[in-house]
Design a protein around this motif. Structure first.
Motif, mmCIF file in Angstrom:
data_model
loop_
_atom_site.group_PDB
_atom_site.id
_atom_site.type_symbol
_atom_site.label_atom_id
_atom_site.label_comp_id
_atom_site.label_asym_id
_atom_site.label_seq_id
_atom_site.Cartn_x
_atom_site.Cartn_y
_atom_site.Cartn_z
ATOM 1 N N ARG A 122 0.825 -1.204 0.000
ATOM 2 C CA ARG A 122 0.000 0.000 0.000
ATOM 3 C C ARG A 122 0.863 1.259 0.000
ATOM 4 N NH1 ARG A 122 -2.663 -1.195 4.055
ATOM 5 N NH2 ARG A 122 -1.621 0.073 5.633
ATOM 6 N N LEU B 243 2.228 1.736 -3.447
ATOM 7 C CA LEU B 243 1.223 2.273 -4.361
ATOM 8 C C LEU B 243 0.965 3.754 -4.094
ATOM 9 C CD1 LEU B 243 -1.365 -0.663 -4.444
ATOM 10 C CD2 LEU B 243 0.303 -0.029 -6.202
ATOM 11 N N GLU B 244 0.930 4.120 -2.823
ATOM 12 C CA GLU B 244 0.740 5.537 -2.502
ATOM 13 C C GLU B 244 1.910 6.369 -3.002
ATOM 14 O OE1 GLU B 244 0.236 5.617 1.674
ATOM 15 O OE2 GLU B 244 -1.811 4.808 1.646
ATOM 16 N N ARG C 32 3.873 5.615 -5.491
ATOM 17 C CA ARG C 32 3.797 5.672 -6.949
ATOM 18 C C ARG C 32 2.718 6.648 -7.404
ATOM 19 N NH1 ARG C 32 4.466 -0.671 -8.906
ATOM 20 N NH2 ARG C 32 6.695 -0.838 -8.418
ATOM 21 N N ALA C 33 1.611 6.695 -6.644
ATOM 22 C CA ALA C 33 0.569 7.663 -6.993
ATOM 23 C C ALA C 33 1.078 9.095 -6.844
ATOM 24 C CB ALA C 33 -0.664 7.440 -6.111
ATOM 25 N N THR C 34 1.848 9.336 -5.784
ATOM 26 C CA THR C 34 2.423 10.670 -5.595
ATOM 27 C C THR C 34 3.404 11.010 -6.719
ATOM 28 O OG1 THR C 34 2.209 10.384 -3.208
ATOM 29 C CG2 THR C 34 3.669 12.136 -3.976
ATOM 30 N N ALA D 200 3.313 9.741 -9.699
ATOM 31 C CA ALA D 200 2.520 9.955 -10.915
ATOM 32 C C ALA D 200 1.956 11.366 -10.950
ATOM 33 C CB ALA D 200 1.389 8.929 -10.975
ATOM 34 N N ARG D 201 1.497 11.864 -9.797
ATOM 35 C CA ARG D 201 0.984 13.237 -9.755
ATOM 36 C C ARG D 201 2.077 14.235 -10.101
ATOM 37 N NH1 ARG D 201 0.402 15.963 -4.112
ATOM 38 N NH2 ARG D 201 2.616 16.037 -4.570
ATOM 39 N N HIS E 3 2.965 14.030 -13.655
ATOM 40 C CA HIS E 3 1.911 14.685 -14.426
ATOM 41 C C HIS E 3 2.098 16.191 -14.448
ATOM 42 C CE1 HIS E 3 -1.980 16.820 -14.592
ATOM 43 N NE2 HIS E 3 -2.223 15.988 -15.592
ATOM 44 N N LEU F 71 -3.291 9.282 -15.917
ATOM 45 C CA LEU F 71 -2.656 9.446 -14.607
ATOM 46 C C LEU F 71 -3.601 10.061 -13.583
ATOM 47 C CD1 LEU F 71 0.877 10.753 -15.645
ATOM 48 C CD2 LEU F 71 0.229 8.442 -15.019
ATOM 49 N N VAL G 56 -3.614 13.491 -8.815
ATOM 50 C CA VAL G 56 -3.696 12.919 -7.472
ATOM 51 C C VAL G 56 -3.426 14.025 -6.468
ATOM 52 C CG1 VAL G 56 -2.816 11.151 -5.919
ATOM 53 C CG2 VAL G 56 -2.863 10.744 -8.381
ATOM 54 N N SER H 298 -3.666 14.753 -2.560
ATOM 55 C CA SER H 298 -3.873 14.249 -1.206
ATOM 56 C C SER H 298 -2.905 14.954 -0.286
ATOM 57 C CB SER H 298 -3.644 12.736 -1.147
ATOM 58 O OG SER H 298 -2.323 12.434 -1.527
#
Length: 439
Positions: A216, A219-220, A222-224, A226-227, A230, A280, A283, A285
């Motif tokens: 998890r 993934l978090e 990687r999401a950051t 990706a943001r 982007h 993408l 993201v 957060s």
């Protein structure tokens, strides 16, 4: 309830009773924890110690049973030897076919009761070593299988023992104390087995939880990333679209072919920007870092913003020294952002885990890329417990691997911690960045 109990009894004791279920050797980690003083070669063979002990017990039972018939003549000696083998085989058989070993031991108990009724002046089914061997076999079966078999085998043995006492015409005075004693032994064995299963379940749950937490966190992170990617790519694509739209107005009497090309460039840039947002996403957060930007629309930080980061860290109580070697030059924005985040996370970890320590940040501009080294000394006071320890290192490693670099993070000899990373940057990328900055 009775139907369910009989069904479970049938499934546990009758269905595939002689199925092959070998007992595996002990794990190397357990052996190393129990007997760390043994040499490694001997420790490898120590994994089979339970098998050896059970086999040794079977040999002792055979010798004890066979000794009682020694000197009784050849025919009776053969019978006694066969019966001794029947009594001694079930303990060893529990290593491979535990439930079948119980039935074989129970059969030996019945044969012993019948022999006592025929040849003994004072017959008793529970005298001698046969019942003790049966009790040992039941204990081994419970330890090897499941706790509820203790109740099932105890009930079956109770019924068989009562029938044997009726057949041998022996008083029932021994039945109650013997079955009470065997019940206590089996309850202890079932409790040990249940404790082992619960402990194994807890270990497996903790392992799965740790893996899920790491997944998890990854993934978090990687999401950051990706943001942030982007934002970086969207900025450059927006610049391309704006420049392509404004270019025809900067040239007098623009040829139609050139205007069409600029329009195509702009359309492709806008389409790529839309597709990028669709894949993408943006993201947004809350950033758990102590010095993250509070404004989600603010430009992503670069190494040029490192001074403000260091000032914030110093204001939080960490003494930081920054050293830059080489000739600073513009780098791709993704490299700049990742380098900033690595320094930020390393200093945040120093604040959390090494209070009162000094830190040093080294940034090296070399020919093939960018080198980073963040090291802090040993803490001067006790650090407060920090949940999620290690996730920051995981995120830093993910960033470096995404850019094709290498990273090490480990404790130093003086009790501090060091993070060293190298991010490769090609000369073509540097030239592109420089050119893009002039647009």
């Amino acid at each position: 309830m009775a139907h369910g109990a009989l069904y479970r009894l049938r499934q546990d004791l009758f269905v595939d009773a002689f199925a092959f279920r070998p007992m595996p050797p002990l794990e190397d980690a357990k052996v190393a924890r129990w007997v760390p003083w043994l040499p490694e070669r001997i420790r490898h063979w120590a994994r089979w110690l339970p098998h050896f002990l059970v086999g040794f017990f079977s040999v002792c039972v055979f010798l004890a049973s066979f000794t009682t018939g020694y000197g009784m003549g050849p025919v009776r000696g053969v019978l006694v030897g066969g019966f001794s083998l029947l009594v001694a085989a079930p303990p060893a058989l529990t290593l491979f076919r535990p439930v079948g070993a119980y039935w074989l031991s129970l059969g030996a108990f019945v044969v012993s009761a019948m022999a006592d009724a025929l040849f003994s002046e004072y017959p008793s089914p529970f005298s001698g070593s046969t019942f003790l061997t049966l009790l040992a076999v039941m204990t081994l079966v419970v330890l090897r299988t499941r706790p509820r078999l203790a109740v099932e085998m105890w009930l079956v043995t109770f019924v068989v023992g009562a029938g044997a006492m009726v057949i041998t015409r022996h008083g029932s005075g021994e039945l109650a104390p013997v079955m009470a004693f065997s019940g206590m032994v089996l309850i202890c064995a079932a409790a040990i087995r249940a404790w082992r299963e619960e402990r194994q379940h807890v270990v497996e749950t903790q392992t799965v939880t740790a893996e899920e937490r790491s997944r998890r966190t990854l993934l978090e992170e990687r999401a950051t990333i990706a943001r942030e990617l982007h934002d970086v790519v969207a900025h450059h694509m927006s610049v391309i679209a704006i420049q392509a739209e404004a270019a025809p107005y900067r040239v007098k009497d623009t040829p139609p072919e050139l205007a069409t090309s600029f329009a195509t460039i702009r359309e492709n840039a806008v389409a790529a920007l839309t597709e990028l947002r669709r894949i993408l996403g943006v993201v947004r957060s809350e950033d758990p870092d102590a010095f993250a930007d509070t404004n989600p629309e603010a430009p992503q930080p670069t190494l040029a913003s490192l001074d403000s980061l260091l000032d914030s860290v110093r204001g939080a109580g960490l003494t930081v020294e920054a050293v830059t070697t080489g000739s600073p030059r513009p780098l791709p924005q993704g490299v700049e952002l990742s380098a900033y985040r690595i320094v930020q996370e390393a200093l945040s970890n120093a604040l959390r885990h090494a209070p009162g320590a000094d830190a040093r940040v080294e940034i090296s501009y070399v020919l093939g890329g960018l080198g980073l080294r963040i090291v802090n000394g040993a803490p001067s006071r006790l650090a407060k417990p920090s949940p999620g320890a290690g996730h920051g290192v995981l995120g830093m490693r993910e960033r470096v691997q995404m850019l094709g670099g290498e990273m090490t993070a480990d404790h130093t000899e003086d009790g501090g911690f060091e993070v060293a990373a190298f991010i490769p940057v090609s000369s073509a990328a540097g030239e592109t960045t420089t050119g893009g900055s002039r647009l």
